[in-house]
Structures are given as structure tokens and as C-alpha cells.
Design a protein around this motif. Structure first.
Motif, PDB file in Angstrom:
ATOM      1  N   GLN A  11       0.910  -1.247  -0.107  1.00 20.65           N
ATOM      2  CA  GLN A  11       0.109   0.159  -0.039  1.00 20.65           C
ATOM      3  C   GLN A  11       1.023   1.327  -0.214  1.00 20.65           C
ATOM      4  N   PRO A  12       0.343   2.277  -0.593  1.00 19.11           N
ATOM      5  CA  PRO A  12       1.242   3.473  -0.512  1.00 19.11           C
ATOM      6  C   PRO A  12       1.439   3.901   0.903  1.00 19.11           C
ATOM      7  N   PRO A  86       2.415   5.339  -5.298  1.00 18.58           N
ATOM      8  CA  PRO A  86       2.223   4.755  -6.735  1.00 18.58           C
ATOM      9  C   PRO A  86       2.983   4.945  -7.844  1.00 18.58           C
ATOM     10  N   GLU A  87       3.597   5.826  -7.853  1.00 18.70           N
ATOM     11  CA  GLU A  87       4.774   6.260  -9.031  1.00 18.70           C
ATOM     12  C   GLU A  87       5.788   5.348  -8.856  1.00 18.70           C
ATOM     13  N   VAL A 116       7.439  -4.531  -8.478  1.00 14.15           N
ATOM     14  CA  VAL A 116       6.822  -3.812  -7.283  1.00 14.15           C
ATOM     15  C   VAL A 116       5.771  -3.008  -7.709  1.00 14.15           C
ATOM     16  N   THR A 117       4.596  -3.257  -6.869  1.00 10.35           N
ATOM     17  CA  THR A 117       3.188  -2.561  -7.336  1.00 10.35           C
ATOM     18  C   THR A 117       2.841  -1.839  -5.972  1.00 10.35           C
ATOM     19  N   VAL A 118       2.656  -0.639  -6.225  1.00  4.68           N
ATOM     20  CA  VAL A 118       2.307   0.092  -4.890  1.00  4.68           C
ATOM     21  C   VAL A 118       0.930   0.334  -5.196  1.00  4.68           C
ATOM     22  N   SER A 119      -0.227   0.396  -4.445  1.00 11.28           N
ATOM     23  CA  SER A 119      -1.483   0.334  -4.822  1.00 11.28           C
ATOM     24  C   SER A 119      -2.409   0.105  -3.437  1.00 11.28           C
ATOM     25  N   SER A 120      -3.327   1.138  -3.498  1.00 12.71           N
ATOM     26  CA  SER A 120      -4.362   0.730  -2.178  1.00 12.71           C
ATOM     27  C   SER A 120      -5.410  -0.138  -2.825  1.00 12.71           C
TER      28      SER A 120
END
Length: 120
Positions: A11-12, A86-87, A116-120
Motif C-alpha cells: 500500500q502507499p 504509486p509512481e 513492485v506494485t504500490v496500490s491501495s
């Protein structure tokens, strides 16, 4: 041979630590770097560390959030990523080269990448 690990979904604001294990050559003599490639974008340099581990360098967008380090006894380089955004979502690659200039631009050796994935 360079093998990355440690990617995943976060998560962010979260953290991840990427590892890159090297084999087959004298790791301690090589400068190491991390790159990343986001969907639809070119691969970009992220961070560099010299052979001794005393000279880290980062692009502005990750300064203060990412830390590159290495353990020559374990032939491993790390990228600690905090306060992820997220970026920061991308495939992250480690690279190696005997030349500290080349490792940040056109390294000789590449790993296969870790997502790597940054997401809520």
C-alpha cells in the motif's frame, strides 16, 4: 548471474526491501545499481553503490526514501524502499559492472527483474 527478490504488492506509504544475489564472479569488485521500468516507460536508473559500499547515489525522486546497501560477504545488494508511492510501481532490476560510470548507464550484467506494485 544476478537474481532479484523481494518485490510484491504494498500500500502507499509502505515499505519493501529488494535483494539481488550475485553468483559466478567476484562480487566485491563490482559496482552495483538498481533500475526500474514502469509500464509504457523507458527503464530508468534509480540508485548506485560503489564496490566498497561507501558511495551511494540516488535519483532525486527517491532520495530520503530509498537506501541502497551491499553485503560483500553475502554477494548481495539491497534496496530498502520506504514511504512508497504509486509512481514507484515498476519492475525493478539490479545491474553490475566493473566500471562505476557504466553501471549507471549501460551495465554489463542485468538481473531478471522483480515486480513492485504500490496500490491501495
Amino acid at each position: 548471474l544476478l537474481v532479484e527478490s523481494g518485490g510484491g504488492l504494498v500500500q502507499p506509504g509502505g515499505s519493501l526491501r529488494l535483494s539481488c544475489a550475485a553468483s559466478g564472479r567476484t562480487f566485491s569488485g563490482y559496482a552495483m545499481a538498481w533500475f526500474r521500468q514502469a509500464p509504457g516507460k523507458e527503464r530508468e536508473f534509480v540508485a548506485f553503490i560503489n564496490w566498497s559500499g561507501r558511495v551511494p547515489y540516488y535519483i532525486d525522486s527517491v532520495k530520503g526514501r530509498f537506501t541502497i546497501s551491499r553485503d560483500n560477504a553475502k554477494s548481495t545488494v539491497y534496496l530498502q524502499m520506504n514511504s512508497l508511492k504509486p509512481e514507484d510501481t515498476a519492475v525493478y532490476y539490479c545491474s553490475a559492472d566493473l566500471n562505476e560510470y557504466q553501471v549507471r548507464r549501460r551495465p554489463t550484467y542485468w538481473g531478471q527483474g522483480t515486480q513492485v506494485t504500490v496500490s491501495s
